[in-house]
Design a protein around this motif. Sequence first.
Motif, PDB file in Angstrom:
ATOM      1  N   ALA A 224       0.694  -1.248   0.025  1.00  7.09           N
ATOM      2  CA  ALA A 224       0.076  -0.114  -0.026  1.00  7.09           C
ATOM      3  C   ALA A 224       0.874   1.367  -0.106  1.00  7.09           C
ATOM      4  N   GLY A 225       0.312   2.239  -0.676  1.00  7.70           N
ATOM      5  CA  GLY A 225       1.115   3.504  -0.790  1.00  7.70           C
ATOM      6  C   GLY A 225       0.235   4.655  -0.286  1.00  7.70           C
ATOM      7  N   GLU A 226       1.075   5.680  -0.207  1.00 10.17           N
ATOM      8  CA  GLU A 226       0.630   7.050   0.618  1.00 10.17           C
ATOM      9  C   GLU A 226      -1.119   7.349   0.218  1.00 10.17           C
ATOM     10  N   ALA A 227      -1.390   7.179  -0.929  1.00  9.95           N
ATOM     11  CA  ALA A 227      -2.954   7.326  -1.169  1.00  9.95           C
ATOM     12  C   ALA A 227      -3.743   6.416  -0.518  1.00  9.95           C
ATOM     13  N   ALA A 228      -3.453   5.197  -0.364  1.00  9.25           N
ATOM     14  CA  ALA A 228      -4.174   4.182   0.423  1.00  9.25           C
ATOM     15  C   ALA A 228      -4.013   4.348   2.050  1.00  9.25           C
ATOM     16  N   ILE A 229      -3.054   4.690   2.519  1.00  7.54           N
ATOM     17  CA  ILE A 229      -2.738   5.004   3.706  1.00  7.54           C
ATOM     18  C   ILE A 229      -3.827   5.944   4.424  1.00  7.54           C
ATOM     19  N   PHE A 231      -6.427   7.279   2.815  1.00  6.57           N
ATOM     20  CA  PHE A 231      -8.005   6.922   2.723  1.00  6.57           C
ATOM     21  C   PHE A 231      -8.156   5.863   4.126  1.00  6.57           C
ATOM     22  N   TYR A 232      -7.244   5.112   4.065  1.00  9.23           N
ATOM     23  CA  TYR A 232      -7.486   3.975   5.181  1.00  9.23           C
ATOM     24  C   TYR A 232      -7.919   4.910   6.534  1.00  9.23           C
ATOM     25  N   ASP A 233      -6.917   5.884   6.800  1.00  8.80           N
ATOM     26  CA  ASP A 233      -7.047   6.852   8.121  1.00  8.80           C
ATOM     27  C   ASP A 233      -8.364   7.365   8.113  1.00  8.80           C
ATOM     28  N   GLN A 237     -12.406   7.985  10.946  1.00  4.01           N
ATOM     29  CA  GLN A 237     -12.706   9.149  11.384  1.00  4.01           C
ATOM     30  C   GLN A 237     -14.211   9.304  11.508  1.00  4.01           C
ATOM     31  N   PRO A 238     -14.567  10.152  12.417  1.00  2.00           N
ATOM     32  CA  PRO A 238     -15.879  10.474  12.878  1.00  2.00           C
ATOM     33  C   PRO A 238     -16.944  10.542  11.697  1.00  2.00           C
ATOM     34  N   ALA A 239     -16.525  11.167  10.599  1.00  5.01           N
ATOM     35  CA  ALA A 239     -17.348  11.415   9.481  1.00  5.01           C
ATOM     36  C   ALA A 239     -17.596  10.549   8.762  1.00  5.01           C
ATOM     37  N   ALA A 240     -16.590   9.584   8.466  1.00  5.80           N
ATOM     38  CA  ALA A 240     -16.826   8.238   7.725  1.00  5.80           C
ATOM     39  C   ALA A 240     -17.659   7.179   8.457  1.00  5.80           C
TER      40      ALA A 240
END
Length: 254
Positions: A224-229, A231-233, A237-240
């Motif tokens: 996994a690259g930065e883009a996936a990290i 999105f995973y984070d 989060q509360p919004a997701a």
Amino acid sequence: MPGWRAWLFSLAVSILPNHCLAAKVAAAADLQFALAEIVADYSRLTGRQVSIAYGSSGHFARQIAQGAPFDLFISADEEYVLRLAAQGMLRDSGRLYAIGRLALLVPRGSRLTADESLSGLAAAIADGRLRRLAIANPEHAPYGRAARAALQHAGLWNVLQGKLVLGENVAQAAQFALSGSAEGGIVAWSLSLSPELARRSSAALIPAAWHPPIRQRMALTRGAGEAAIRFYDYLQQPAARAVLERHGFALPES
């Protein structure tokens, strides 16, 4: 293709011209509506794009084990994630992100009635009104295994043998229930709440005690690259999490 079918057959939320810059996600079919909303919010806030394939968690687990180039696996069954982690295919064991629920889905005009006790289903079996009932394939779909357990609890599993239509994933089972291939189906509550299905059907939430918890886990793959990290984070989060809850998922503790 009518709108209510298009989402069932679509494999990706976004196909990007510069595909390699997007996080590549393998996601369980029960997440189609919730994750579409989350991705739209994420892209609007960050300008980043996400490419998502939907399908059976069991199939994705095999593909990842064989080296499929996904960055993030969002499974409907945590066991698939834990096994891949034990095999060294993931960065770690990931995070539990949701608890799924089951529903009896009945299309408009069906000879079935939707009720949480499944008494209407039992009556339709007994008097011959039920020809087919759709569920996801229990061999590789978590919602299929949960449906089997719920039907066993209700004493209906054995009498339904020969009447079951098996979808490759829970979204296909919903498709079968809506298309006339079956009089109804046992599917993800999250799918039954979507406007596309709600306009064409009714649904009843099946008691959680009737089946093992549908513990849904996600994890980054080793490549996994930065883009996936990022999105995973965001998914943690509360919004997701609020979007997941609004779409019918129970939330584990943070």
